[in-house]
Design an enzyme around this catalytic site. Structure first.
Site, mmCIF file in Angstrom:
data_model
loop_
_atom_site.group_PDB
_atom_site.id
_atom_site.type_symbol
_atom_site.label_atom_id
_atom_site.label_comp_id
_atom_site.label_asym_id
_atom_site.label_seq_id
_atom_site.Cartn_x
_atom_site.Cartn_y
_atom_site.Cartn_z
ATOM 1 N N PRO A 30 47.161 26.437 35.890
ATOM 2 C CA PRO A 30 47.594 25.013 35.880
ATOM 3 C C PRO A 30 48.523 24.820 37.199
ATOM 4 O O PRO A 30 49.293 25.884 37.770
ATOM 5 C CB PRO A 30 48.689 24.737 34.936
ATOM 6 N N LYS A 31 48.264 23.496 37.773
ATOM 7 C CA LYS A 31 49.225 23.228 39.067
ATOM 8 C C LYS A 31 50.235 22.538 38.627
ATOM 9 O O LYS A 31 50.095 21.174 38.119
ATOM 10 C CB LYS A 31 48.333 22.545 40.382
#
Length: 335
Positions: A30-31
């Protein structure tokens, strides 16, 4: 510090791409919607470094304290500073931390404590540099490090997957908590300051906004940017950002189109602020417009009542009533 890697140490950068890359050599994460941070611990000394090489420690004393209490006495971690709130993560609360008053920072650290989400290990708990190892090996060592030492909720291990279907699901749900997806090459070492080992993909959205005003360009008497607005439930038009993706010819055409529409009040709710903190060239002055024009823009993230970054102009929407441009439509797309 006696660590083999010392601040300032350039963080590995990510290349912005439009599609999630696929293949057996890719890992996905995930960013997170926060501040990139490298954490250095050498005995009782802890340093937090931003992506630009600046010191962050004084702004996040609770993270420094959490790191110094870990049983490992030497390490270098790469991760993201975030502030959890009820709705997800708050970038605005992060921005509030960058303040010169230590008393205010200390108060905010108690009211809205930060978390450090870790996704890479560059120096292990023996003080040995491992950044030259491929990511696949570094991740194994990071997971062992996390299992052994990360017992505090203030410091957490970021999830990862090699399943591109799950990565696409993360991307489709980004907005409130996530800022997109990061793809990393499993077979490469930590590419300090480079973009060839990591890619980022953001979920791009579109929305229709009222043009509530404009700013002239810093050079010449031509329009430089359009000031965007959305209506709330009470009918107030709030400034939510800007778009400035115009060439010189388009700026001249905009000037002819907009100057005849200059009229008060423009925005009736939150109004444009002063000059940008990042540039001394931009003026704080802006021209209000009659609320007649609607534009469709592309954006990547909306938080705290405004677009995080500059937006991209797509087209005029003469078929759309300004009153249809509401905060509710945008918030629905973020959820």
């Amino acid at each position: 510090m006696t660590l083999p890697i010392k601040p300032p140490f350039p963080a590995m950068e990510a290349l912005l791409v439009s599609e999630i890359p696929e293949g057996e050599n890719w890992e996905y994460e995930p960013k997170w919607d926060g501040f990139r941070c490298l954490a250095f611990r050498d005995g009782k000394t802890v340093e937090l470094q931003s992506k630009s090489g600046q010191s962050l420690g004084r702004y996040f004393p609770e993270i420094v304290e959490a790191l110094v209490t870990l049983k490992a006495s030497k390490f270098v971690l790469d991760g993201e500073l975030v502030i959890p709130v009820k709705a997800g993560l708050s970038f605005d609360d992060l921005l509030q931390r960058i303040h010169p008053a230590a008393s205010r920072v200390a108060r905010l650290a108690k009211e809205t404590p930060a978390q450090f989400i870790v996704f890479d290990l560059l120096v292990d708990d023996a003080g040995k540099p491992i950044h030259e190892l491929p990511l696949s090996k570094r991740r194994e060592k990071l997971e062992s490090f996390a299992k052994k030492y990360l017992v505090s909720k203030s410091i957490e291990l970021s999830p990862k997957t090699e399943n591109v279907t799950l990565a696409r699901k993360w991307l489709s749900t980004s907005g409130i908590k996530l800022d997109g997806v990061i793809a990393k090459r499993l077979d490469l070492p930590y590419r300090s300051g480079e973009r060839d080992g990591m890619q980022k993909v953001k979920r791009m959205r579109t929305v229709d906004c009222v043009v509530g005003g404009f700013r002239y360009a810093s050079k010449g008497k031509v329009v430089g940017s359009l000031l965007l607005g959305l209506y709330d439930d009470d009918g107030l038009l709030h400034h939510v950002g800007y778009t400035s993706s115009f060439n010189e010819s388009e700026k001249k055409q905009l000037t002819k189109k907009l100057e005849p529409l200059i009229a008060q009040p423009g925005f009736t709710g939150n109004k444009p602020g002063g000059p940008s903190r990042w540039s001394t060239k931009k003026t704080s002055e802006w021209e209000p417009l009659q609320t007649k024009l609607v534009v469709e823009i592309q954006y990547d993230h909306f938080t705290g009542g405004r677009f995080r970054h500059g937006t991209k102009f797509l087209r005029w929407r003469p078929d759309k009533k300004p009153t249809q441009c509401t905060l509710a439509q945008l918030e629905d797309s973020e959820s």
